[in-house]
Motif scaffolding. Structure first.
Motif, PDB file in Angstrom:
ATOM      1  N   ASP A 117       1.617  98.715 -46.524  1.00  0.00           N
ATOM      2  CA  ASP A 117       2.418  99.141 -47.159  1.00  0.00           C
ATOM      3  C   ASP A 117       2.339  97.047 -48.099  1.00  0.00           C
ATOM      4  N   GLU A 118       1.772  96.672 -49.053  1.00  0.00           N
ATOM      5  CA  GLU A 118       2.491  95.187 -49.159  1.00  0.00           C
ATOM      6  C   GLU A 118       3.888  95.052 -48.849  1.00  0.00           C
ATOM      7  N   ARG A 119       3.691  93.247 -48.676  1.00  0.00           N
ATOM      8  CA  ARG A 119       4.423  92.515 -47.698  1.00  0.00           C
ATOM      9  C   ARG A 119       5.341  92.141 -49.066  1.00  0.00           C
ATOM     10  N   LYS A 120       7.230  92.370 -49.020  1.00  0.00           N
ATOM     11  CA  LYS A 120       8.017  91.941 -50.239  1.00  0.00           C
ATOM     12  C   LYS A 120       7.576  89.855 -49.988  1.00  0.00           C
ATOM     13  N   GLY A 121       7.879  89.133 -50.942  1.00  0.00           N
ATOM     14  CA  GLY A 121       7.046  88.160 -51.126  1.00  0.00           C
ATOM     15  C   GLY A 121       6.133  87.489 -51.134  1.00  0.00           C
ATOM     16  N   ASP A 122       5.245  89.068 -50.638  1.00  0.00           N
ATOM     17  CA  ASP A 122       3.471  88.140 -50.956  1.00  0.00           C
ATOM     18  C   ASP A 122       3.004  87.592 -52.233  1.00  0.00           C
ATOM     19  N   ILE A 123       2.343  86.621 -52.103  1.00  0.00           N
ATOM     20  CA  ILE A 123       1.839  86.451 -53.526  1.00  0.00           C
ATOM     21  C   ILE A 123       0.243  87.229 -53.557  1.00  0.00           C
ATOM     22  N   LYS A 124       0.339  88.209 -55.029  1.00  0.00           N
ATOM     23  CA  LYS A 124      -1.366  88.491 -54.912  1.00  0.00           C
ATOM     24  C   LYS A 124      -2.592  87.922 -55.114  1.00  0.00           C
TER      25      LYS A 124
END
Ligand SMILES: NC(=O)c1ccc[n+]([C@@H]2O[C@H](COP(=O)([O-])OP(=O)(O)OC[C@H]3O[C@@H](n4cnc5c(N)ncnc54)[C@H](O)[C@@H]3O)[C@@H](O)[C@H]2O)c1
Length: 290
Positions: free
Chosen positions: A262-269
């Motif tokens: 899953d995408e990590r919290k706080g990561d910018i796309k």
């Protein structure tokens, strides 16, 4: 010139040590990692294994009387900052205030501070310039930005001359596979060890991967002259993780095994930063590289 470099045992710090020594500067390193370990690349430096938050740090600066403090010591991990925001703020915010207190104790001492693309949060437009709103998505982004305001305030109150950089994702020699911009290093490690590589999200996320040689060049320019201003240091180009993986596979000559998480919290796309201001106003030259 005498430079006191905090974080000299780290990735960017080690590159800076090399660059300063190569041009004949006197280098004093303060890095907590040097408290119990000797680093061979620091053998030509004066080294203190001290925490930047300690009162001892101020005494060191008063004793060494550097012309410049280049402050690269920091807690740099976004996920650690989310898990332990107090520690993150303590090192990045209180630590920088201690560095500023030390700087003002030495008349004429100037400062370089590396901030981060993380302070901008989700871009409202691309490429992100220095006037973009500051909307960090993580505690790390907050703790990198807040010292910028302290620096400007110390400059107004005490006349400290400074340069602030906002680095995109830095890669290059001496990088540890952990850390903020470590994805290229992690990829290389996976390729070398034939380990699987973990993709967080769909791999379409883009980053501005800037080589550490450009970071070093910017630091040397700001070591000779303080600009009293803030500059993005970046390539001005977006590269997706999938593109980066493909390039690495071409170089390695085989397909990497991948795990999708899953995408990590706080990561910018998506993010890339313009570097026009640094090129025009600092005279930074990245033409041979990009
Ligand atoms: N690497 C990147 O992509 C990137 C991007 C934007 C900004 N930056 C900034 O550049 C700077 C250097 O980053 P790096 O990638 O070289 O990190 P790094 O973790 O490799 O180096 C940081 C160094 O600081 C030292 N340190 C940490 N806390 C300390 C403390 N309390 N007292 C003394 N020393 C301490 C560590 O021991 C380490 O050697 C940091 O300020 C970081 O926020 C890095």
């Amino acid at each position: 010139m005498k430079v006191l470099l905090t974080g000299g045992a780290g990735f960017i710090g080690r590159n800076l040590v090399e660059a300063y020594l190569n041009r004949g500067d006197e280098v004093v390193v303060v890095d907590i990692k040097a408290a119990h370990t000797e680093f061979e690349w620091l053998s030509d430096c004066i080294v203190y294994g001290v925490d930047i938050r300690d009162v001892a740090f101020i005494e060191i600066v008063k004793k060494e009387k550097p012309d410049l403090i280049n402050h690269h010591a920091a807690q740099i991990d976004v996920q650690s900052a989310i898990k332990d925001p107090i520690k993150d703020a303590s090192i990045n915010i209180l630590g920088t205030i201690n560095v500023l207190e030390a700087c003002r104790a030495v008349p004429g001492c100037r400062l370089i501070y590396p901030s981060s693309a993380a302070i901008y949060g989700t871009p409202e437009y691309l490429g992100v310039d220095e006037l973009h709103p500051i909307r960090p998505l993580s505690m790390y982004g907050i703790s990198k930005y807040n010292p910028e305001e302290y620096i400007r305030t110390y400059a107004n109150l005490y006349g400290i001359r400074y340069t602030i950089f906002r680095y995109a994702n830095v890669y290059g020699q001496y990088q540890d596979p952990k850390g903020e911009g470590g994805v290229i290093c992690v990829l290389m490690n996976s390729a070398l060890k034939k380990d699987s590589f973990t993709i967080f999200g769909d791999g379409e996320q883009t980053r501005d991967f800037v080589h550490v040689a450009d970071i070093t060049a910017a630091n040397l320019l700001a070591s000779d002259e303080s600009f009293n201003d803030v500059f993005n240091i970046s390539t001005g180009k977006a590269t997706s993780l999938l593109e980066t993986i493909q390039l690495m596979e071409e170089v390695a000559g085989f397909e990497l095994e991948k795990q999708i998480k899953d995408e990590r919290k706080g990561d910018i796309k998506h993010s890339y930063l313009t570097n026009h201001k640094a090129l025009a106003q600092m005279g930074l030259d990245t033409t041979n590289r990009y």
